[in-house]
Write a protein that holds these residues in place. Structure first.
Motif, PDB file in Angstrom:
ATOM      1  N   ASN A   9       0.811  -1.219   0.000  1.00 38.01           N
ATOM      2  CA  ASN A   9       0.000   0.000   0.000  1.00 38.01           C
ATOM      3  C   ASN A   9       0.851   1.279   0.000  1.00 38.01           C
ATOM      4  OD1 ASN A   9      -2.582   1.163  -0.029  1.00 38.01           O
ATOM      5  ND2 ASN A   9      -2.486   1.556   2.164  1.00 38.01           N
ATOM      6  N   ILE A  10       2.165   1.126  -0.041  1.00 38.97           N
ATOM      7  CA  ILE A  10       3.072   2.279  -0.064  1.00 38.97           C
ATOM      8  C   ILE A  10       3.056   2.900  -1.467  1.00 38.97           C
ATOM      9  CG2 ILE A  10       5.534   2.875  -0.019  1.00 38.97           C
ATOM     10  CD1 ILE A  10       4.661   2.503   2.725  1.00 38.97           C
ATOM     11  N   LEU A  11       3.221   4.207  -1.518  1.00 43.91           N
ATOM     12  CA  LEU A  11       3.281   4.894  -2.810  1.00 43.91           C
ATOM     13  C   LEU A  11       4.447   4.367  -3.649  1.00 43.91           C
ATOM     14  CD1 LEU A  11       2.689   8.601  -1.719  1.00 43.91           C
ATOM     15  CD2 LEU A  11       1.055   7.058  -2.801  1.00 43.91           C
ATOM     16  N   SER A  12       4.230   4.270  -4.936  1.00 40.65           N
ATOM     17  CA  SER A  12       5.219   3.730  -5.862  1.00 40.65           C
ATOM     18  C   SER A  12       6.582   4.430  -5.794  1.00 40.65           C
ATOM     19  CB  SER A  12       4.652   3.770  -7.280  1.00 40.65           C
ATOM     20  OG  SER A  12       5.561   3.236  -8.188  1.00 40.65           O
ATOM     21  N   PRO A  13       6.637   5.767  -5.739  1.00 39.33           N
ATOM     22  CA  PRO A  13       7.956   6.413  -5.675  1.00 39.33           C
ATOM     23  C   PRO A  13       8.749   6.033  -4.411  1.00 39.33           C
ATOM     24  CG  PRO A  13       6.273   8.026  -6.236  1.00 39.33           C
ATOM     25  CD  PRO A  13       5.562   6.755  -5.878  1.00 39.33           C
ATOM     26  N   ILE A  14       8.050   5.767  -3.330  1.00 33.58           N
ATOM     27  CA  ILE A  14       8.728   5.353  -2.104  1.00 33.58           C
ATOM     28  C   ILE A  14       9.287   3.942  -2.271  1.00 33.58           C
ATOM     29  CG2 ILE A  14       8.429   4.816   0.348  1.00 33.58           C
ATOM     30  CD1 ILE A  14       6.335   7.103   0.429  1.00 33.58           C
ATOM     31  N   LEU A  15       8.503   3.059  -2.871  1.00 34.86           N
ATOM     32  CA  LEU A  15       8.995   1.699  -3.126  1.00 34.86           C
ATOM     33  C   LEU A  15      10.198   1.721  -4.058  1.00 34.86           C
ATOM     34  CD1 LEU A  15       5.668  -0.313  -3.504  1.00 34.86           C
ATOM     35  CD2 LEU A  15       7.325  -0.419  -1.632  1.00 34.86           C
ATOM     36  N   THR A  16      10.159   2.584  -5.047  1.00 36.36           N
ATOM     37  CA  THR A  16      11.288   2.712  -5.974  1.00 36.36           C
ATOM     38  C   THR A  16      12.532   3.173  -5.224  1.00 36.36           C
ATOM     39  OG1 THR A  16       9.825   3.166  -7.831  1.00 36.36           O
ATOM     40  CG2 THR A  16      12.116   3.875  -8.053  1.00 36.36           C
ATOM     41  N   ALA A  17      12.380   4.169  -4.369  1.00 36.02           N
ATOM     42  CA  ALA A  17      13.515   4.656  -3.572  1.00 36.02           C
ATOM     43  C   ALA A  17      14.073   3.536  -2.694  1.00 36.02           C
ATOM     44  CB  ALA A  17      13.098   5.856  -2.728  1.00 36.02           C
TER      45      ALA A  17
END
Length: 66
Positions: free
Chosen positions: A24-32
């Motif tokens: 459920n985490i935002l995609s840009p955070i997962l990418t980081a």
């Protein structure tokens, strides 16, 4: 729902709940996170934040890198 998933896959409900929170985490955070720009502990903390707070955190994180 986590109980059913846990039973189906032979894992604990806690593990299922944790994985669903990460999903459920935002995609840009997962990418980081995948790019080793943030630590696992930071990711865990962000799983408890609302989408609005995640966006605010990401904005600060991006500004820090500039």
């Amino acid at each position: 729902m986590p109980a059913e998933i846990a039973s189906q896959f032979g894992v604990t409900e806690r593990l299922v709940t944790q994985r669903l929170a990460i999903a459920n985490i935002l995609s840009p955070i997962l990418t980081a996170y995948r790019e080793d720009k943030i630590q696992p502990e930071t990711l865990r903390i962000l799983t408890m934040a609302t989408k609005k707070k995640q966006r605010a955190w990401m904005k600060l994180f991006d500004a820090e890198g500039e």
